[in-house]
Design an enzyme around this catalytic site. Structure first.
Site, mmCIF file in Angstrom:
data_model
loop_
_atom_site.group_PDB
_atom_site.id
_atom_site.type_symbol
_atom_site.label_atom_id
_atom_site.label_comp_id
_atom_site.label_asym_id
_atom_site.label_seq_id
_atom_site.Cartn_x
_atom_site.Cartn_y
_atom_site.Cartn_z
ATOM 1 N N HIS A 123 0.863 -1.190 0.000
ATOM 2 C CA HIS A 123 0.000 0.000 0.000
ATOM 3 C C HIS A 123 0.895 1.236 0.000
ATOM 4 O O HIS A 123 1.621 1.486 0.963
ATOM 5 C CB HIS A 123 -0.941 -0.001 1.200
ATOM 6 C CG HIS A 123 -2.058 -0.987 1.064
ATOM 7 N ND1 HIS A 123 -2.562 -1.700 2.119
ATOM 8 C CD2 HIS A 123 -2.759 -1.382 -0.029
ATOM 9 C CE1 HIS A 123 -3.535 -2.489 1.677
ATOM 10 N NE2 HIS A 123 -3.670 -2.316 0.388
ATOM 11 N N GLU A 139 1.574 4.021 2.825
ATOM 12 C CA GLU A 139 2.045 3.612 4.145
ATOM 13 C C GLU A 139 3.570 3.769 4.196
ATOM 14 O O GLU A 139 4.320 2.802 4.263
ATOM 15 C CB GLU A 139 1.563 2.175 4.423
ATOM 16 C CG GLU A 139 0.035 2.112 4.413
ATOM 17 C CD GLU A 139 -0.566 0.716 4.453
ATOM 18 O OE1 GLU A 139 0.172 -0.260 4.643
ATOM 19 O OE2 GLU A 139 -1.800 0.610 4.295
ATOM 20 N N ARG A 149 -3.378 4.826 -2.298
ATOM 21 C CA ARG A 149 -3.174 3.508 -1.691
ATOM 22 C C ARG A 149 -2.981 2.408 -2.734
ATOM 23 O O ARG A 149 -2.234 1.449 -2.528
ATOM 24 C CB ARG A 149 -4.414 3.203 -0.844
ATOM 25 C CG ARG A 149 -4.636 1.754 -0.429
ATOM 26 C CD ARG A 149 -6.018 1.649 0.202
ATOM 27 N NE ARG A 149 -6.445 0.293 0.466
ATOM 28 C CZ ARG A 149 -6.366 -0.315 1.643
ATOM 29 N NH1 ARG A 149 -5.816 0.299 2.659
ATOM 30 N NH2 ARG A 149 -6.826 -1.545 1.804
ATOM 31 N N HIS A 152 2.537 -3.715 6.729
ATOM 32 C CA HIS A 152 1.634 -2.585 6.463
ATOM 33 C C HIS A 152 1.701 -1.601 7.623
ATOM 34 O O HIS A 152 2.309 -1.852 8.647
ATOM 35 C CB HIS A 152 0.184 -3.092 6.366
ATOM 36 C CG HIS A 152 -0.087 -3.921 5.157
ATOM 37 N ND1 HIS A 152 -0.927 -3.528 4.155
ATOM 38 C CD2 HIS A 152 0.371 -5.141 4.782
ATOM 39 C CE1 HIS A 152 -0.983 -4.443 3.223
ATOM 40 N NE2 HIS A 152 -0.202 -5.447 3.578
ATOM 41 N N GLU A 195 0.893 -4.733 11.046
ATOM 42 C CA GLU A 195 0.439 -3.348 10.884
ATOM 43 C C GLU A 195 1.275 -2.534 11.861
ATOM 44 O O GLU A 195 1.140 -2.690 13.066
ATOM 45 C CB GLU A 195 -1.050 -3.181 11.226
ATOM 46 C CG GLU A 195 -2.004 -3.953 10.347
ATOM 47 C CD GLU A 195 -2.415 -3.215 9.083
ATOM 48 O OE1 GLU A 195 -1.956 -2.065 8.891
ATOM 49 O OE2 GLU A 195 -3.180 -3.788 8.300
#
Lengths: 306, 97
Positions: free
Chosen positions: A66, A69, A124, A193, A267
Site C-alpha cells: 500500500h 504507508e 493507496r 503494512h 500493521e
C-alpha cells in the site's frame, strides 16, 4: 549506505539507488532480482540475501504493497541495512542466513509509491486503468486468489478496497505470485503494512480457523512480546478477521492456502495519532521494534521446519 | 499535488452493532468522498476516516444525530503533509551541501 539517511522518507529513485549501493557494497551477500515490471513499467526489485546454496528454504518479506504507508518502505530500507550489518555478528540472524535465504521487496507497488510523491500523498492502490470507469487502481491486497471478491473487498473501482477485475489481475501481485510459486521453497511470508499495531495471521476472508491456528497464535504472541520489549509498543494479535475486519483476497490468505505455514501481516505504528502520516523521526524506532518481531518469526521458521 | 487543506481524520467509536451499521451506511455515500483509514468492523474497534473539508459538517451532523461518538484525530491533514515535505526538503538541502 553508511551515510544514507534512515531518518527521512525517500523517493522511489532514492530507494532504487540505495538498493544498488547495498548490492555493490555486499556482493557476497546481497543481490537484486527483478521479478517483473509494474503496470507503468517500473522494475519490481527484490533484494535477495543469501550465503550460498541453490534453492534454499526462504523467507519472504514485503514492505510496501500500500503506497501511502510510507513508514513501511522506510522500515524495509532499514531492515536491508540491518541484515547486512548483523550477518556474522548476530547469532540468530547468522544462523538463519546460513541455512535460508531472505527475499525483501521494499516497494511492492512502485507506481502507487511514485504517485504518492508526485501527486497524491494518500494514494493507496495500484495505478492500473479500470475499463469502463474513470477511477484508477486496484487494492493490491484484495487482488489475491483467496476468497477473491467475497465480503471484505469492494467491486466498485472507485473504492479504496477495489478487488480488481479478477484475481491476480494486477501485475504487481502476479509477479510476486509467480516468484513464490516458481521458487517453491518459501517457508515464511511476511507482509508489512501500517497502521494499527497488529500482527495477524490467516484468515481474513473466512471465520474458519487456520489449521495451524494454535501454533500461529503462539508464534505471534512471542513476536509481539519481543517487539514490545524495546519501547513498550503494544500490539494485538490474532487472525485478520477477528483482529481487524473481514478482508478477502489478501496476500497471506493466499500464501497460507498455498502451503506457506508461517504467513503473517504486521500493521506498524501508530494506534491513532498520525495514521499514515507518521513523522519521520519515528522511522527508526518503528523499524527497530518491528525487527524484533520479525526475527522471532524468522528464527521460529528456521527451527521448526515443515 | 492534491491539496488536503481542511481535511480532517475522525476517530469514530461505536457502542454497538447498530452504530457500526450506521457507519457502514455512511461508507456507501459516495458523494461525501470519505477515505476510511480503518473501516467499520466490530463495535470495540475504532474507525478512522479522512473527511474532505466540504463533507466535514455533514459527517459530524450524521454521527451526532445517531448518537455516535467521535474525536478529531487529525485537525488538518495538509498541515501534517506540509511538515513532512519541509522535513524532506531540508534533508535534501543538507545532503546537497
Amino acid at each position: 549506505t553508511g551515510t544514507f539517511s534512515y531518518t527521512t522518507y525517500h523517493t522511489l529513485e532514492e530507494i532504487d539507488e540505495f538498493i544498488d549501493l547495498l548490492v555493490a557494497e555486499n556482493p557476497n551477500l546481497v543481490s537484486k532480482i527483478e521479478i517483473g515490471n509494474s503496470y507503468e513499467g517500473r522494475p519490481l526489485n527484490v533484494l535477495k540475501f543469501s550465503t550460498g546454496g541453490s534453492n534454499r528454504p526462504a523467507i519472504w518479506i514485503d514492505t510496501g504493497i500500500h503506497s501511502r504507508e510510507w513508514v513501511t518502505q522506510a522500515t524495509g530500507i532499514w531492515f536491508a541495512k540491518k541484515i547486512t550489518e548483523d550477518y556474522g555478528q548476530d547469532e540468530t540472524l547468522t544462523a538463519i542466513l546460513d541455512s535460508m535465504d531472505i527475499f525483501l521487496e521494499i516497494v511492492t507497488n512502485p507506481d502507487g509509491f511514485a504517485y504518492t510523491h508526485s501527486s497524491n500523498r494518500l494514494w493507496r492502490k495500484t495505478r492500473s486503468i479500470n475499463a469502463g470507469s474513470s477511477c484508477v487502481g486496484v487494492d493490491p491486497n484484495r487482488n489475491w486468489d483467496a476468497g477473491f471478491g467475497l465480503t471484505g473487498a469492494s467491486s466498485n473501482p472507485c473504492s479504496e478496497t477495489y478487488h480488481g477485475k479478477s484475481a491476480f489481475s494486477e501485475v504487481e501481485v502476479k509477479s510476486v505470485v509467480d516468484f513464490v510459486t516458481n521458487h517453491g521453497n518459501i517457508k515464511a511470508f511476511i507482509s508489512i503494512h501500517s497502521y494499527s499495531q497488529l500482527l495477524m495471521y490467516p484468515y481474513g476472508y473466512t471465520a474458519t480457523q487456520a489449521t495451524h491456528q494454535a501454533e500461529l497464535d503462539e508464534v505471534a504472541k512471542a513476536a509481539v512480546d519481543n517487539l514490545a520489549s524495546l519501547y513498550g509498543t503494544k500490539y494485538e494479535y490474532g487472525s485478520t478477521i477477528t483482529t481487524i475486519y473481514q478482508a478477502s483476497g489478501s496476500s497471506i490468505d493466499w500464501t497460507y492456502n498455498s502451503g506457506i505455514k508461517y504467513s503473517y501481516t504486521f500493521e506498524l505504528r501508530d494506534t491513532g495519532y498520525y495514521g499514515f502520516l507518521l513523522p519521520a523521526k519515528q522511522i527508526i524506532p518503528t523499524a527497530q521494534e518491528t525487527w524484533l518481531g520479525l526475527i522471532t518469526i524468522m528464527d521460529y521458521t528456521l527451527n521448526h521446519p515443515y | 499535488k492534491e491539496d488536503f487543506s481542511g481535511h480532517q481524520v475522525l476517530r469514530i467509536s461505536t457502542a454497538n452493532e447498530a452504530q457500526v451499521e450506521k457507519v457502514r451506511e455512511l461508507e456507501k455515500l459516495e458523494h461525501l468522498q470519505l477515505d476510511f483509514w480503518r473501516g467499520p468492523s466490530y463495535p470495540s474497534i475504532p474507525i478512522d476516516v479522512r473527511v474532505p473539508f466540504p463533507s466535514v459538517q455533514s459527517v459530524k451532523v450524521f454521527l451526532e444525530a445517531n448518537g455516535i461518538k467521535y474525536s478529531t484525530m487529525i485537525e488538518d491533514v495538509q498541515l501534517l503533509l506540509d511538515e513532512e515535505q519541509e522535513e524532506m526538503l531540508a534533508f535534501r538541502s543538507r545532503a546537497r551541501s
